[in-house]
Write a protein that holds these residues in place. Structure first.
Motif, PDB file in Angstrom:
ATOM      1  N   GLN A  92      37.063   5.720 -12.094  1.00 47.41           N
ATOM      2  CA  GLN A  92      36.322   6.766 -12.795  1.00 47.41           C
ATOM      3  C   GLN A  92      35.057   6.050 -13.161  1.00 47.41           C
ATOM      4  OE1 GLN A  92      36.377  10.097 -13.033  1.00 47.41           O
ATOM      5  NE2 GLN A  92      38.254   9.925 -11.712  1.00 47.41           N
ATOM      6  N   GLU A  93      35.167   4.812 -13.583  1.00 47.16           N
ATOM      7  CA  GLU A  93      34.244   3.983 -14.148  1.00 47.16           C
ATOM      8  C   GLU A  93      32.797   3.888 -13.176  1.00 47.16           C
ATOM      9  OE1 GLU A  93      37.168   2.509 -14.134  1.00 47.16           O
ATOM     10  OE2 GLU A  93      37.658   3.177 -16.184  1.00 47.16           O
ATOM     11  N   PHE A  94      33.148   4.274 -11.724  1.00 51.77           N
ATOM     12  CA  PHE A  94      31.859   4.311 -10.975  1.00 51.77           C
ATOM     13  C   PHE A  94      31.226   5.515 -10.826  1.00 51.77           C
ATOM     14  CE2 PHE A  94      34.170   0.477  -9.265  1.00 51.77           C
ATOM     15  CZ  PHE A  94      33.198  -0.077  -8.737  1.00 51.77           C
ATOM     16  N   ASP A  95      31.636   6.422 -11.487  1.00 52.12           N
ATOM     17  CA  ASP A  95      31.015   7.687 -11.692  1.00 52.12           C
ATOM     18  C   ASP A  95      29.254   7.573 -12.356  1.00 52.12           C
ATOM     19  OD1 ASP A  95      30.406  10.400 -10.874  1.00 52.12           O
ATOM     20  OD2 ASP A  95      31.446  11.135 -12.947  1.00 52.12           O
ATOM     21  N   GLY A  96      28.381   7.939 -11.652  1.00 50.72           N
ATOM     22  CA  GLY A  96      27.173   7.562 -12.448  1.00 50.72           C
ATOM     23  C   GLY A  96      26.528   6.127 -12.389  1.00 50.72           C
ATOM     24  N   LYS A  97      27.336   5.162 -11.907  1.00 52.23           N
ATOM     25  CA  LYS A  97      27.152   3.749 -11.708  1.00 52.23           C
ATOM     26  C   LYS A  97      26.116   3.372 -10.964  1.00 52.23           C
ATOM     27  CE  LYS A  97      29.391  -0.373 -12.650  1.00 52.23           C
ATOM     28  NZ  LYS A  97      30.616  -1.086 -12.852  1.00 52.23           N
ATOM     29  N   ALA A  98      24.876   2.704 -10.890  1.00 54.31           N
ATOM     30  CA  ALA A  98      24.156   2.179 -10.195  1.00 54.31           C
ATOM     31  C   ALA A  98      24.886   0.903  -9.250  1.00 54.31           C
ATOM     32  CB  ALA A  98      22.612   1.740 -10.733  1.00 54.31           C
ATOM     33  N   ILE A  99      24.850   1.071  -8.039  1.00 52.18           N
ATOM     34  CA  ILE A  99      25.510  -0.161  -7.433  1.00 52.18           C
ATOM     35  C   ILE A  99      24.617  -0.480  -6.138  1.00 52.18           C
ATOM     36  CG2 ILE A  99      27.832   0.683  -7.910  1.00 52.18           C
ATOM     37  CD1 ILE A  99      27.991   1.566  -4.674  1.00 52.18           C
ATOM     38  N   ARG A 100      24.968  -1.588  -5.630  1.00 51.93           N
ATOM     39  CA  ARG A 100      24.426  -2.287  -4.555  1.00 51.93           C
ATOM     40  C   ARG A 100      25.614  -2.773  -3.685  1.00 51.93           C
ATOM     41  NH1 ARG A 100      22.157  -7.659  -2.654  1.00 51.93           N
ATOM     42  NH2 ARG A 100      20.378  -6.943  -1.127  1.00 51.93           N
ATOM     43  N   ILE A 101      25.546  -2.338  -2.394  1.00 53.12           N
ATOM     44  CA  ILE A 101      26.990  -2.585  -1.721  1.00 53.12           C
ATOM     45  C   ILE A 101      26.541  -2.600  -0.073  1.00 53.12           C
ATOM     46  CG2 ILE A 101      27.507   0.021  -1.211  1.00 53.12           C
ATOM     47  CD1 ILE A 101      30.400  -0.722  -1.453  1.00 53.12           C
ATOM     48  N   PRO A 102      27.192  -3.746   0.617  1.00 50.94           N
ATOM     49  CA  PRO A 102      26.785  -3.756   2.198  1.00 50.94           C
ATOM     50  C   PRO A 102      27.763  -2.575   2.816  1.00 50.94           C
ATOM     51  CG  PRO A 102      28.360  -5.650   1.525  1.00 50.94           C
ATOM     52  CD  PRO A 102      28.114  -4.642   0.287  1.00 50.94           C
ATOM     53  N   GLY A 103      27.164  -2.340   4.031  1.00 50.72           N
ATOM     54  CA  GLY A 103      28.000  -1.496   5.049  1.00 50.72           C
ATOM     55  C   GLY A 103      27.432  -1.064   6.286  1.00 50.72           C
ATOM     56  N   PHE A 104      28.173  -0.148   6.773  1.00 51.60           N
ATOM     57  CA  PHE A 104      27.647   0.138   8.077  1.00 51.60           C
ATOM     58  C   PHE A 104      27.447   1.820   8.205  1.00 51.60           C
ATOM     59  CE2 PHE A 104      29.651  -3.659   9.286  1.00 51.60           C
ATOM     60  CZ  PHE A 104      28.781  -4.330  10.035  1.00 51.60           C
ATOM     61  N   ILE A 105      26.487   2.351   8.863  1.00 52.14           N
ATOM     62  CA  ILE A 105      26.280   3.760   8.806  1.00 52.14           C
ATOM     63  C   ILE A 105      26.781   4.339  10.027  1.00 52.14           C
ATOM     64  CG2 ILE A 105      24.583   5.587   9.498  1.00 52.14           C
ATOM     65  CD1 ILE A 105      22.286   3.583   8.306  1.00 52.14           C
ATOM     66  N   VAL A 106      27.792   5.555   9.484  1.00 54.72           N
ATOM     67  CA  VAL A 106      28.464   6.314  10.528  1.00 54.72           C
ATOM     68  C   VAL A 106      27.599   7.779  10.527  1.00 54.72           C
ATOM     69  CG1 VAL A 106      30.540   7.689  11.116  1.00 54.72           C
ATOM     70  CG2 VAL A 106      30.575   5.290  10.291  1.00 54.72           C
ATOM     71  N   PRO A 107      26.724   8.039  11.352  1.00 54.27           N
ATOM     72  CA  PRO A 107      25.886   9.110  11.413  1.00 54.27           C
ATOM     73  C   PRO A 107      26.796  10.440  11.576  1.00 54.27           C
ATOM     74  CG  PRO A 107      25.055   7.693  13.259  1.00 54.27           C
ATOM     75  CD  PRO A 107      26.525   7.128  12.786  1.00 54.27           C
ATOM     76  N   LEU A 108      26.340  11.275  10.792  1.00 49.09           N
ATOM     77  CA  LEU A 108      26.808  12.771  10.664  1.00 49.09           C
ATOM     78  C   LEU A 108      26.034  13.715  11.197  1.00 49.09           C
ATOM     79  CD1 LEU A 108      29.013  12.527   7.400  1.00 49.09           C
ATOM     80  CD2 LEU A 108      29.689  11.993   9.838  1.00 49.09           C
ATOM     81  N   GLU A 109      24.486  13.473  10.879  1.00 49.16           N
ATOM     82  CA  GLU A 109      23.664  14.589  11.147  1.00 49.16           C
ATOM     83  C   GLU A 109      22.322  13.764  11.333  1.00 49.16           C
ATOM     84  OE1 GLU A 109      22.243  18.109   8.650  1.00 49.16           O
ATOM     85  OE2 GLU A 109      24.076  18.486   9.262  1.00 49.16           O
ATOM     86  N   GLN A 110      21.478  14.446  12.210  1.00 44.27           N
ATOM     87  CA  GLN A 110      20.103  13.843  12.310  1.00 44.27           C
ATOM     88  C   GLN A 110      19.051  15.029  12.100  1.00 44.27           C
ATOM     89  OE1 GLN A 110      19.824  12.532  16.444  1.00 44.27           O
ATOM     90  NE2 GLN A 110      20.751  10.478  15.691  1.00 44.27           N
ATOM     91  N   ASN A 111      17.824  14.622  11.996  1.00 45.89           N
ATOM     92  CA  ASN A 111      16.690  15.545  11.985  1.00 45.89           C
ATOM     93  C   ASN A 111      16.003  15.738  13.375  1.00 45.89           C
ATOM     94  OD1 ASN A 111      14.999  13.199  11.946  1.00 45.89           O
ATOM     95  ND2 ASN A 111      14.431  13.454   9.650  1.00 45.89           N
ATOM     96  N   GLU A 112      14.794  16.504  13.366  1.00 52.50           N
ATOM     97  CA  GLU A 112      14.190  16.520  14.735  1.00 52.50           C
ATOM     98  C   GLU A 112      13.584  15.232  14.987  1.00 52.50           C
ATOM     99  OE1 GLU A 112      12.012  17.704  11.269  1.00 52.50           O
ATOM    100  OE2 GLU A 112      13.549  18.547  12.111  1.00 52.50           O
ATOM    101  N   ASP A 113      13.256  14.474  14.057  1.00 53.57           N
ATOM    102  CA  ASP A 113      12.810  12.804  14.753  1.00 53.57           C
ATOM    103  C   ASP A 113      13.836  12.027  14.758  1.00 53.57           C
ATOM    104  OD1 ASP A 113      10.209  14.060  14.066  1.00 53.57           O
ATOM    105  OD2 ASP A 113      10.404  13.705  11.904  1.00 53.57           O
ATOM    106  N   LYS A 114      15.124  12.443  14.845  1.00 52.48           N
ATOM    107  CA  LYS A 114      16.332  11.703  15.451  1.00 52.48           C
ATOM    108  C   LYS A 114      16.721  10.681  14.201  1.00 52.48           C
ATOM    109  CE  LYS A 114      16.794  13.260  19.508  1.00 52.48           C
ATOM    110  NZ  LYS A 114      17.703  14.362  19.566  1.00 52.48           N
ATOM    111  N   GLU A 115      16.117  10.761  12.803  1.00 52.89           N
ATOM    112  CA  GLU A 115      16.511  10.082  11.900  1.00 52.89           C
ATOM    113  C   GLU A 115      17.844  10.471  11.374  1.00 52.89           C
ATOM    114  OE1 GLU A 115      12.071   9.088  10.274  1.00 52.89           O
ATOM    115  OE2 GLU A 115      12.959  11.149   9.913  1.00 52.89           O
ATOM    116  N   VAL A 116      18.679   9.700  10.818  1.00 52.13           N
ATOM    117  CA  VAL A 116      19.883  10.213  10.386  1.00 52.13           C
ATOM    118  C   VAL A 116      19.706  10.673   8.775  1.00 52.13           C
ATOM    119  CG1 VAL A 116      22.394   9.243   9.644  1.00 52.13           C
ATOM    120  CG2 VAL A 116      21.033   8.382  11.749  1.00 52.13           C
ATOM    121  N   THR A 117      20.315  11.879   8.695  1.00 56.27           N
ATOM    122  CA  THR A 117      19.826  12.335   7.250  1.00 56.27           C
ATOM    123  C   THR A 117      21.247  12.767   6.461  1.00 56.27           C
ATOM    124  OG1 THR A 117      20.118  14.509   8.325  1.00 56.27           O
ATOM    125  CG2 THR A 117      17.830  13.675   7.913  1.00 56.27           C
TER     126      THR A 117
END
Length: 189
Positions: A92-117
């Motif tokens: 619960q302490e993470f709700d509203g917290k400003a974080i920095r985290i490393p990770g990988f993107i799993v795309p779910l949707e793209q715009n017409e310019d092929k950018e992951v949104t």
């Protein structure tokens, strides 16, 4: 130098790996490890996997999260492990917290310019695509109006933003947290 730890499940094996964390311009965002998003009970359960899983052949019909979730387990350790694999329990302490985290993107949707949104941030490459997904409390959901140009799925990123405790369900997986994305950059050691 702080070390970021990633906990994940690959082919039914719990793996803990680490990478050096870069501390560039992180004054207003707390750099966190993936395991910090997971309750201690879930982490402990995942670190103590049932021994019978070692007897399941990789790639067999029994080697899947669905197969394991359907098993009737009498052993308490195995029940805890099974529950941790799909846990939506959060910190619960993470709700509203400003974080920095490393990770990988799993795309779910793209715009017409092929950018992951719309995408998930996950702790390891291949999550939700080639391997069983991490537990929901190890997945962050992001919506980005401007989108992200994703050159390569193999590329790790740093993400900065504000966490919300909010469950999102998609065919690729379920997240227990959302991240209102402020900044992102390629991960560099």
């Amino acid at each position: 130098m702080k070390v970021a730890a990633y906990v994940f499940i690959a082919s039914g094996i719990l793996i803990v790996s680490s990478a050096p964390a870069v501390s560039a311009d992180a004054q207003s965002y707390e750099e966190i490890d993936w395991t910090e998003l997971m309750p201690a009970e879930d982490l402990s359960a995942l670190l103590n996997r049932p021994a019978f899983l070692d007897d399941i052949a990789d790639g067999s019909a029994q080697d899947s999260l669905d197969s394991f979730q359907q098993r009737q387990l009498e052993d308490e350790q195995a029940q805890q492990y099974q529950a941790a694999l799909s846990s939506t329990r959060v910190i619960q302490e993470f709700d509203g917290k400003a974080i920095r985290i490393p990770g990988f993107i799993v795309p779910l949707e793209q715009n017409e310019d092929k950018e992951v949104t719309r995408f998930f941030i996950v702790p390891y490459f291949g999550a939700c695509l080639h391997m069983p997904p991490p537990p929901p409390n190890q997945i962050l959901y992001v919506e980005s109006e401007q989108g992200i140009t994703l050159e390569n799925l193999y590329d790790p990123y740093w993400f900065e933003g504000i966490v919300s405790i909010e469950q999102k369900v998609d065919a690729m997986g379920t997240s227990a947290y959302s991240l209102s994305l402020d900044n992102y950059a390629l991960y560099e050691e």
